[in-house]
Design an enzyme around this catalytic site. Structure first.
Site, PDB file in Angstrom:
ATOM      1  CE1 TYR A 204      -3.855  -1.856  -0.462  1.00 17.54           C
ATOM      2  CE2 TYR A 204      -4.628   0.323   0.150  1.00 17.54           C
ATOM      3  CZ  TYR A 204      -4.848  -0.901  -0.428  1.00 17.54           C
ATOM      4  OH  TYR A 204      -6.063  -1.182  -0.989  1.00 17.54           O
ATOM      5  CG  ASP A 261      -5.427  -9.797   4.658  1.00 13.49           C
ATOM      6  OD1 ASP A 261      -4.235  -9.911   4.301  1.00 13.49           O
ATOM      7  OD2 ASP A 261      -6.381  -9.811   3.857  1.00 13.49           O
ATOM      8  CG  HIS A 266      -2.594  -2.955   3.376  1.00 10.22           C
ATOM      9  ND1 HIS A 266      -1.254  -3.235   3.184  1.00 10.22           N
ATOM     10  CD2 HIS A 266      -3.275  -4.016   2.865  1.00 10.22           C
ATOM     11  CE1 HIS A 266      -1.149  -4.417   2.588  1.00 10.22           C
ATOM     12  NE2 HIS A 266      -2.345  -4.908   2.389  1.00 10.22           N
TER      13      HIS A 266
END
Length: 789
Positions: A204, A261, A266
């Site tokens: 990201y 996750d 991110h």
């Protein structure tokens, strides 16, 4: 090989011989035939080669995997043949570069220590034959984390470049499962590589809109400095929605879930770019990383009520099918999460940051949205003014990561805010505004900028690895700070019931949630047909009121219990203030009262804080700013959120003359005198206590030399666990209180609760058994887990 490295450049596509001699870079891609390599990494390496072919470095690319030589070679070259050039690349230059890239790429089986030694020998031999100096080596770990340590050991022992050349080791997430596993993995890797050699990838950070947050803030300081704060920002949303589910990946998902996750990495990285203070030079990696760490330290700890969690309906059956689980298997893995985060940094105090992600949602989109407060009131009709610049329209800055309605990375700034400064070479203003609406407003209400050249995140990151740009990667400190922040929440929600949702557009308003008093909750009640009929809900139990050790007992599930306790304390406070004008409350340390403090801070607005004196029951002999300090915890979770006059707050004087709990400094006497001066008859209105697993209460431990009897009111004691030195109210002083509440929470306290229900008055063995107010009342607040096990 000489021909491959030093081709005559009939098209000007490749470097001259003189330029090549600047140094050679070997790139080793481990896991070269895996999914990530096929989808992104080989394309990213080819892009690096295209970008840097004239930089003065020569390259070789080594694909490596466990597969034997011939099948591995075949698999790898099948991928390489499909590599594509960007649309703006001239076709004949593209053909030459692709041909060169294929010739410079070779496959190796890397399975044993001998394989790594052979690879090292090959690289050295190549360099000798070509008369090249080695500039550095890149090892890209596109392999599962359990393989990291063994590979790291082999690279360190037999595949390092010679002195004078650099080594860069690239690691893919997940980097651990929680704080403990991340610490263990970090310690193992640190024994083989230096911090500056490791590049932990969060792709990201390569997304163009995310990568531009800091440069945007830097280049627009003039406009943002006055408004980038709590006085002007209403809220911030960081969102990543997916339409796909976890099918085919349930093995990974069962281990990690949506928070590990997506949110822990991110979305947290985007949060840091928004909340961190801007360094003087955003190009200096060290300064950026330092500011990120400070931003982490300012985040307020997460509690169970900081998150709403969901799971799409088909997930459990997918898990049962893919992992061969029994038909009655129930998964507690969230596939949707909305988390409310606050920063205690003065700039952001009170501003809600909402991090949201989930699978099987209605659209695929990612964005970071900063919504500003709007103080304008427009008397005249909107039709009479320039709608785009109307001060009454919403004011926002959006870093649009991709997909969704725009289907491109973009930066959008409301026209009624300011026209932003954007770097001309890399971002262009969008022309020909369409009839699209973004967050309820037509696109024409925004200044809209998109990248001149759209680049894949991995291409951006691989380029940054080549240039040694560490600020686009996760350092060990950064990683551990993030896990330190998220792990308590993950622990607290590990068995929390999840909201089931059907998936896609059918979710309707089912996953909408709202913020109330620093907590989040789903807006709608869960439909009955989605509930699991076998699931026992806390509401199935009522609060029990009976007796424990001949004193009143209040027992319930912990949330209901804390709610009841907080209400009872408020009631007592109001009665005391009505009677005498003030309320003297002595609070115990430890972890149990934290949830109570938060409840009082967030739900009890009628509490007479103005007339309340806060005292400490006990304190650890550490500075009050130390995280181990009971006062520090009390301040963090309660005092900073309520309006207690500062002269009504009475921390224990454990730190005098720059020394901690030294008897000659007479800290205990000072506190005793303060109590005598302010508290009538030294009788607190309410003392809140906890119970240790060994039966201690306050900091009065079994067989304590001080505090269990005698005339002393404040004493120094010794704890069997660190920090050993403590200051505590004595048992005789506690027993002078008008009311004593004892709070006992959690399964870990079940054994001591059972024991205490049977024993008599034996304070030297179990100090809590000596709590018996002489003219007041003792009430026990014990949750079901402690009471029933």
């Amino acid at each position: 090989l000489r021909r491959v490295l030093c081709t005559v450049l009939f098209m000007g596509a490749l470097p001259s011989l003189a330029a090549v001699s600047q140094g050679h870079i070997s790139v080793v891609l481990l896991g070269a035939t895996g999914d990530l390599a096929k989808k992104y990494l080989w394309q990213g390496l080819f892009q690096l080669y295209m970008d840097q072919v004239s930089s003065g470095h020569s390259f070789t690319f080594h694909g490596a995997a466990l597969t034997a030589l011939e099948p591995g070679q075949r698999l790898m070259f099948d991928v390489l043949k499909k590599l594509a050039c960007p649309p703006d690349e001239p076709p004949n230059r593209c053909a030459v570069l692709k041909d060169q890239f294929l010739k410079l790429s070779q496959y190796h089986q890397l399975k044993t220590a001998e394989n790594y030694t052979a690879l090292n020998r090959e690289i050295e031999m190549l360099l000798r034959q070509e008369g090249l100096k080695e500039a550095g080596r890149i090892f890209y770990f596109s392999v599962p984390p359990f393989a990291y340590t063994e590979i790291a050991r082999h690279i360190n022992s037999s595949c390092r470049p010679p002195p004078g050349a650099w080594l860069r080791v690239v690691l893919e997430k997940p980097f651990g499962h929680d704080l403990e596993s991340a610490q263990q993995l970090a310690a193992e890797l640190t024994s083989f590589f230096r911090e500056e050699e490791m590049y932990r990838v969060d792709h990201y950070l390569g997304k163009q809109a995310v990568a531009h947050i800091l440069p945007f803030r830097d280049q627009n300081r003039r406009f943002l400095d006055p408004i980038w704060n709590r006085h002007h920002v209403e809220r911030v949303e960081i969102v990543l929605k997916e339409t796909v589910d976890a099918k085919g990946r349930t093995s990974f998902y069962e281990q990690y879930g949506v928070i590990r996750d997506v949110l822990q990495n991110h979305l947290t990285e985007a949060l840091m770019f928004l909340t961190m203070e801007l360094p003087a030079n955003v190009s200096r990696a060290e300064e950026v990383l330092q500011c990120k760490l400070q931003a982490f330290q300012s985040l307020r700890g997460l509690e169970k009520n900081s998150a709403v969690l969901g799971q799409y309906q088909a997930y459990a059956s997918q898990v049962r099918e893919e992992l061969q689980k029994a038909q009655d298997f129930i998964s507690t893995t969230p596939t949707f999460a909305g988390v409310l985060i606050h920063s205690d940094n003065l700039r952001w105090e009170g501003v809600p940051f909402l991090l949201t992600s989930g699978k099987a949602l209605d659209e695929r989109v990612g964005y970071v949205r900063v919504l500003f407060k709007n103080r304008a009131y427009c008397t005249q009709s909107e039709t009479l003014r320039d709608a785009g610049h109307s001060q009454c329209k919403a004011k926002q800055i959006i870093f649009y990561i991709g997909h969704g309605a725009l289907n491109t990375p973009a930066v959008l700034v409301s026209r009624n805010l300011f026209r932003p400064v954007m770097p001309e070479g890399s971002w262009k203003e969008a022309v020909g505004q369409s009839d699209l609406h973004i967050f309820g407003q037509p696109l024409s209400d925004y200044y809209v900028y998109s990248p001149v050249k759209e680049r894949d995140a991995y291409s951006v990151l691989i380029s940054n690895i080549y240039h040694g740009r560490k600020d686009f990667f996760i350092t060990t400190e950064n990683l551990l700070a993030s896990w330190g922040f998220w792990t308590p929440l993950l622990d607290s929600i590990s068995h929390q019931p999840l909201r089931l949702y059907p998936g896609g557009v059918e979710n309707q308003h089912l996953l909408d949630f709202e913020m109330v008093s620093g907590e989040v909750a789903f807006t709608l009640a869960e439909p009955v047909e989605l509930l699991n009929p076998n699931r026992l809900m806390p509401s199935d139990y009522r609060t029990i009121e009976s007796k424990f050790r001949q004193s009143p007992l209040v027992s319930a599930w912990s949330e209901d219990l804390i709610s009841q306790l907080a209400s009872d304390i408020e009631k007592m406070a109001s009665q005391a203030v009505a009677h005498s004008g003030q309320f003297h409350l002595a609070l115990s340390g430890g972890s149990s009262p934290v949830v109570l403090f938060q409840r009082l801070a967030r739900h009890h607005y009628a509490f007479p804080w103005k007339h309340t004196h806060i005292w400490l029951v006990d304190e650890r002999c550490v500075p009050l700013t130390d995280t181990e300090s009971n006062f520090f915890s009390l301040h963090n979770h309660l005092l900073q959120s309520v309006r207690v006059p500062y002269f009504n707050v009475h921390p224990m004087p454990v730190h005098l003359n720059q020394r901690l709990c030294v008897e000659e400094d007479r800290g205990t006497e000072l506190y005793a005198k303060e109590i005598t001066a302010l508290v009538a008859n030294a009788s607190f209105d309410l003392v809140l206590l906890g119970v240790g697993t060994d039966g201690h209460t306050a900091s009065l431990f079994p067989h304590s030399e001080n505090g269990l009897e005698g005339t002393q009111t404040v004493v120094l004691t010794e704890s069997p666990v660190k920090p050993h030195q403590r200051m505590s109210l004595s048992l005789p002083l506690i027993n002078k209180a008008r009311q004593v509440f004892v709070l006992v929470l959690g399964k870990g306290k079940h054994d001591i609760t059972t024991l205490l229900s049977r024993v008599g008055h034996a304070p030297r063995k179990w100090p809590i058994s000596g709590v018996s107010p002489s003219s007041g009342q003792l009430v026990w607040y014990v949750d079901y887990e402690a009471l029933l096990g």
